[in-house]
Motif scaffolding. Sequence first.
Motif, PDB file in Angstrom:
ATOM      1  N   ILE A  13       0.874  -1.168   0.000  1.00 11.49           N
ATOM      2  CA  ILE A  13       0.000   0.000   0.000  1.00 11.49           C
ATOM      3  C   ILE A  13       0.914   1.222   0.000  1.00 11.49           C
ATOM      4  O   ILE A  13       1.629   1.473   0.961  1.00 11.49           O
ATOM      5  CB  ILE A  13      -0.930  -0.004   1.233  1.00 11.49           C
ATOM      6  CG1 ILE A  13      -1.814  -1.245   1.199  1.00 11.49           C
ATOM      7  CG2 ILE A  13      -1.763   1.265   1.274  1.00 11.49           C
ATOM      8  CD1 ILE A  13      -2.654  -1.442   2.440  1.00 11.49           C
ATOM      9  N   ARG A  14       0.865   1.967  -1.098  1.00  9.50           N
ATOM     10  CA  ARG A  14       1.779   3.102  -1.263  1.00  9.50           C
ATOM     11  C   ARG A  14       1.081   4.458  -1.196  1.00  9.50           C
ATOM     12  O   ARG A  14       1.725   5.479  -1.053  1.00  9.50           O
ATOM     13  CB  ARG A  14       2.509   2.976  -2.583  1.00  9.50           C
ATOM     14  CG  ARG A  14       3.442   1.786  -2.626  1.00  9.50           C
ATOM     15  CD  ARG A  14       4.295   1.785  -3.884  1.00  9.50           C
ATOM     16  NE  ARG A  14       5.236   0.687  -3.850  1.00  9.50           N
ATOM     17  CZ  ARG A  14       5.058  -0.465  -4.477  1.00  9.50           C
ATOM     18  NH1 ARG A  14       3.974  -0.672  -5.195  1.00  9.50           N
ATOM     19  NH2 ARG A  14       5.966  -1.417  -4.397  1.00  9.50           N
ATOM     20  N   TYR A  33      -4.760   2.174  -0.382  1.00  8.90           N
ATOM     21  CA  TYR A  33      -5.329   1.988   0.957  1.00  8.90           C
ATOM     22  C   TYR A  33      -6.844   1.766   0.860  1.00  8.90           C
ATOM     23  O   TYR A  33      -7.379   0.825   1.451  1.00  8.90           O
ATOM     24  CB  TYR A  33      -4.998   3.208   1.812  1.00  8.90           C
ATOM     25  CG  TYR A  33      -5.627   3.222   3.177  1.00  8.90           C
ATOM     26  CD1 TYR A  33      -5.155   2.389   4.186  1.00  8.90           C
ATOM     27  CD2 TYR A  33      -6.664   4.090   3.472  1.00  8.90           C
ATOM     28  CE1 TYR A  33      -5.723   2.410   5.454  1.00  8.90           C
ATOM     29  CE2 TYR A  33      -7.238   4.114   4.732  1.00  8.90           C
ATOM     30  CZ  TYR A  33      -6.759   3.271   5.728  1.00  8.90           C
ATOM     31  OH  TYR A  33      -7.323   3.296   6.975  1.00  8.90           O
ATOM     32  N   TYR A  82       0.454   0.428   7.027  1.00 11.31           N
ATOM     33  CA  TYR A  82       0.256   1.721   6.366  1.00 11.31           C
ATOM     34  C   TYR A  82      -0.273   2.752   7.371  1.00 11.31           C
ATOM     35  O   TYR A  82       0.215   3.873   7.420  1.00 11.31           O
ATOM     36  CB  TYR A  82      -0.707   1.569   5.193  1.00 11.31           C
ATOM     37  CG  TYR A  82      -0.924   2.846   4.417  1.00 11.31           C
ATOM     38  CD1 TYR A  82      -0.018   3.244   3.437  1.00 11.31           C
ATOM     39  CD2 TYR A  82      -2.027   3.653   4.654  1.00 11.31           C
ATOM     40  CE1 TYR A  82      -0.202   4.412   2.718  1.00 11.31           C
ATOM     41  CE2 TYR A  82      -2.215   4.828   3.942  1.00 11.31           C
ATOM     42  CZ  TYR A  82      -1.304   5.201   2.979  1.00 11.31           C
ATOM     43  OH  TYR A  82      -1.493   6.372   2.281  1.00 11.31           O
ATOM     44  N   GLU A 106       2.346   3.948   9.859  1.00 13.81           N
ATOM     45  CA  GLU A 106       3.343   4.833   9.249  1.00 13.81           C
ATOM     46  C   GLU A 106       2.777   6.206   8.902  1.00 13.81           C
ATOM     47  O   GLU A 106       3.482   7.205   8.956  1.00 13.81           O
ATOM     48  CB  GLU A 106       3.916   4.197   7.980  1.00 13.81           C
ATOM     49  CG  GLU A 106       4.807   3.012   8.246  1.00 13.81           C
ATOM     50  CD  GLU A 106       5.278   2.332   6.969  1.00 13.81           C
ATOM     51  OE1 GLU A 106       4.919   2.790   5.857  1.00 13.81           O
ATOM     52  OE2 GLU A 106       6.009   1.334   7.091  1.00 13.81           O
ATOM     53  N   HIS A 107       1.502   6.264   8.552  1.00 14.76           N
ATOM     54  CA  HIS A 107       0.925   7.524   8.077  1.00 14.76           C
ATOM     55  C   HIS A 107       0.040   8.236   9.087  1.00 14.76           C
ATOM     56  O   HIS A 107      -0.154   9.450   8.972  1.00 14.76           O
ATOM     57  CB  HIS A 107       0.141   7.274   6.784  1.00 14.76           C
ATOM     58  CG  HIS A 107       1.032   6.935   5.639  1.00 14.76           C
ATOM     59  ND1 HIS A 107       1.468   5.656   5.378  1.00 14.76           N
ATOM     60  CD2 HIS A 107       1.618   7.710   4.714  1.00 14.76           C
ATOM     61  CE1 HIS A 107       2.260   5.661   4.332  1.00 14.76           C
ATOM     62  NE2 HIS A 107       2.369   6.896   3.901  1.00 14.76           N
TER      63      HIS A 107
END
Length: 123
Positions: free
Chosen positions: A6-7, A12, A45, A48-49
């Motif tokens: 998931i970038r 997402y 994800y 991290e975000h």
Amino acid sequence: MTIKPIRNEIDYDAALAEIDRLMGVAPGTVESDRLEVLVTLVERYESEHWAIDAPDPISAISHVMEARGLRQKDLAALIGSQSHASEILRRRRPLSLAMIRALTAEWNLPAEVLVREYELATA
């Protein structure tokens, strides 16, 4: 949907949609394996975000007091004096080790949160 890292938000959202579709599948199936991998990717994800920092000690104490219906007098009874409780909540006095131990033992607040540094109010 092919499982891939998931970038971005599009990846997402697609992963979340696939997780919704797979919810409730039978354990031990290919679909349940796919669900497990997707959940792991989404958790990574999100961490991290959108990491959520632990609250500072006074915010944690205030939140617990509000959630449990506790008042300043309850804190005072725990730490020894009404004036100390007031000073703590107004950020005019730092928590002492004895206070941290009492809050951990009696209110089950995590010591890791209570020992964090925080700003005291200036006079």
